[in-house]
Design an enzyme around this catalytic site. Sequence first.
Site, PDB file in Angstrom:
ATOM      1  N   LYS A 151      -8.733   3.227  -7.753  1.00 41.02           N
ATOM      2  CA  LYS A 151      -8.583   3.940  -6.480  1.00 41.02           C
ATOM      3  C   LYS A 151      -9.245   5.326  -6.509  1.00 41.02           C
ATOM      4  O   LYS A 151      -9.601   5.833  -7.577  1.00 41.02           O
ATOM      5  CB  LYS A 151      -7.085   4.047  -6.151  1.00 41.02           C
ATOM      6  N   ASN A 203      -1.957   6.140  -6.746  1.00 38.30           N
ATOM      7  CA  ASN A 203      -1.437   5.546  -7.984  1.00 38.30           C
ATOM      8  C   ASN A 203      -2.510   4.786  -8.771  1.00 38.30           C
ATOM      9  O   ASN A 203      -2.211   3.859  -9.509  1.00 38.30           O
ATOM     10  CB  ASN A 203      -0.193   4.693  -7.688  1.00 38.30           C
ATOM     11  N   HIS A 229      -5.047  -0.790  -7.834  1.00 36.84           N
ATOM     12  CA  HIS A 229      -4.485  -1.914  -7.089  1.00 36.84           C
ATOM     13  C   HIS A 229      -4.559  -3.150  -7.966  1.00 36.84           C
ATOM     14  O   HIS A 229      -5.503  -3.306  -8.736  1.00 36.84           O
ATOM     15  CB  HIS A 229      -5.294  -2.186  -5.806  1.00 36.84           C
ATOM     16  N   GLU A 277      -8.417 -11.845  -2.098  1.00 39.62           N
ATOM     17  CA  GLU A 277      -8.924 -10.481  -2.307  1.00 39.62           C
ATOM     18  C   GLU A 277     -10.290 -10.492  -3.003  1.00 39.62           C
ATOM     19  O   GLU A 277     -11.179  -9.704  -2.645  1.00 39.62           O
ATOM     20  CB  GLU A 277      -7.889  -9.663  -3.084  1.00 39.62           C
TER      21      GLU A 277
HETATM   22  P1  IDP Z   1       1.519  -2.256  -5.271  1.00 34.55           P
HETATM   23  O1  IDP Z   1       0.180  -1.549  -5.182  1.00 34.55           O
HETATM   24  O2  IDP Z   1       2.276  -1.825  -6.500  1.00 34.55           O
HETATM   25  O3  IDP Z   1       1.407  -3.758  -5.134  1.00 34.55           O
HETATM   26  P2  IDP Z   1       2.466  -2.220  -2.502  1.00 34.55           P
HETATM   27  O4  IDP Z   1       3.898  -2.232  -2.104  1.00 34.55           O
HETATM   28  O5  IDP Z   1       1.673  -3.473  -2.315  1.00 34.55           O
HETATM   29  O6  IDP Z   1       2.394  -1.732  -4.040  1.00 34.55           O
HETATM   30  O7  IDP Z   1       1.780  -1.031  -1.711  1.00 34.55           O
HETATM   31  C1  IDP Z   1       0.379  -0.928  -1.615  1.00 34.55           C
HETATM   32  C2  IDP Z   1      -0.008   0.513  -1.855  1.00 34.55           C
HETATM   33  O8  IDP Z   1       0.525   1.309  -0.802  1.00 34.55           O
HETATM   34  C3  IDP Z   1       0.554   1.158  -3.128  1.00 34.55           C
HETATM   35  O9  IDP Z   1      -0.180   0.856  -4.296  1.00 34.55           O
HETATM   36  C4  IDP Z   1       0.477   2.626  -2.780  1.00 34.55           C
HETATM   37  O10 IDP Z   1      -0.860   3.118  -2.900  1.00 34.55           O
HETATM   38  C5  IDP Z   1       0.872   2.598  -1.301  1.00 34.55           C
HETATM   39  N1  IDP Z   1       2.321   2.782  -1.117  1.00 34.55           N
HETATM   40  C6  IDP Z   1       3.299   1.899  -1.377  1.00 34.55           C
HETATM   41  N2  IDP Z   1       4.519   2.377  -1.078  1.00 34.55           N
HETATM   42  C7  IDP Z   1       4.289   3.627  -0.600  1.00 34.55           C
HETATM   43  C8  IDP Z   1       5.161   4.679  -0.116  1.00 34.55           C
HETATM   44  O11 IDP Z   1       6.391   4.549  -0.061  1.00 34.55           O
HETATM   45  N3  IDP Z   1       4.543   5.833   0.281  1.00 34.55           N
HETATM   46  C9  IDP Z   1       3.183   6.011   0.248  1.00 34.55           C
HETATM   47  N4  IDP Z   1       2.344   5.060  -0.198  1.00 34.55           N
HETATM   48  C10 IDP Z   1       2.888   3.892  -0.621  1.00 34.55           C
HETATM   49 MG    MG Z   2       0.723  -4.869  -3.521  1.00 40.36          MG
END
Ligand code: IDP
Ligand code: MG
Length: 140
Positions: A11, A114, A117, A128
């Site tokens: 990212k 974070n 992905h 994807e």
């Molecule tokens: P993942 O990446 O661990 O699978 P997902 O729930 O699929 O997590 O969420 C996709 C992305 O959305 C996360 O990696 C993060 O960048 C962002 N995200 C998820 N939850 C939050 C939140 O509560 N606040 C802000 N960004 C979030």
């Molecule tokens: Mg996810």
Amino acid sequence: MPVTRTFSIIKPDATRRNLTGAVTKMLEDAGLRVIASRRIHMTKDQAEGFYAVHRERPFFSDLVAFMTSGPVVVQALEGEDAVKRNRDIMGATNPADAADGTIRKTFAESIEANSVHGSDSDENAKIEIDYFFKPEEVVG
Ligand code: IDP
Ligand code: MG
């Protein structure tokens, strides 16, 4: 364990800090092989389409803004049980909850920024990979 594929994105927070190699090394050390890779600057349309499943979530527009804020590296990865293997080395979504030694614990800046992905199922991995790569660009 069967050899399967998953999809990864390094990212913008990680590319900005020049961590493409460091993140990729952690993926490789975890037993994953990069079988396709491209550095791109995602358009808003691309990011919205990629994260369409999250459209109703409160963080959706911030997430799209973040994912288009700088370059990313999209990758297809191959290895035994690749989806789970990648999720394990990535760590929890929120770096505060991620285990020691994971990519997110090591590098992530926040729950949004974070660093990586990773697909959450074999079915989504295929969708994807196909979203970003033509079949001939994936060389296992
Ligand atoms: P993942 O990446 O661990 O699978 P997902 O729930 O699929 O997590 O969420 C996709 C992305 O959305 C996360 O990696 C993060 O960048 C962002 N995200 C998820 N939850 C939050 C939140 O509560 N606040 C802000 N960004 C979030
Ligand atoms: Mg996810």
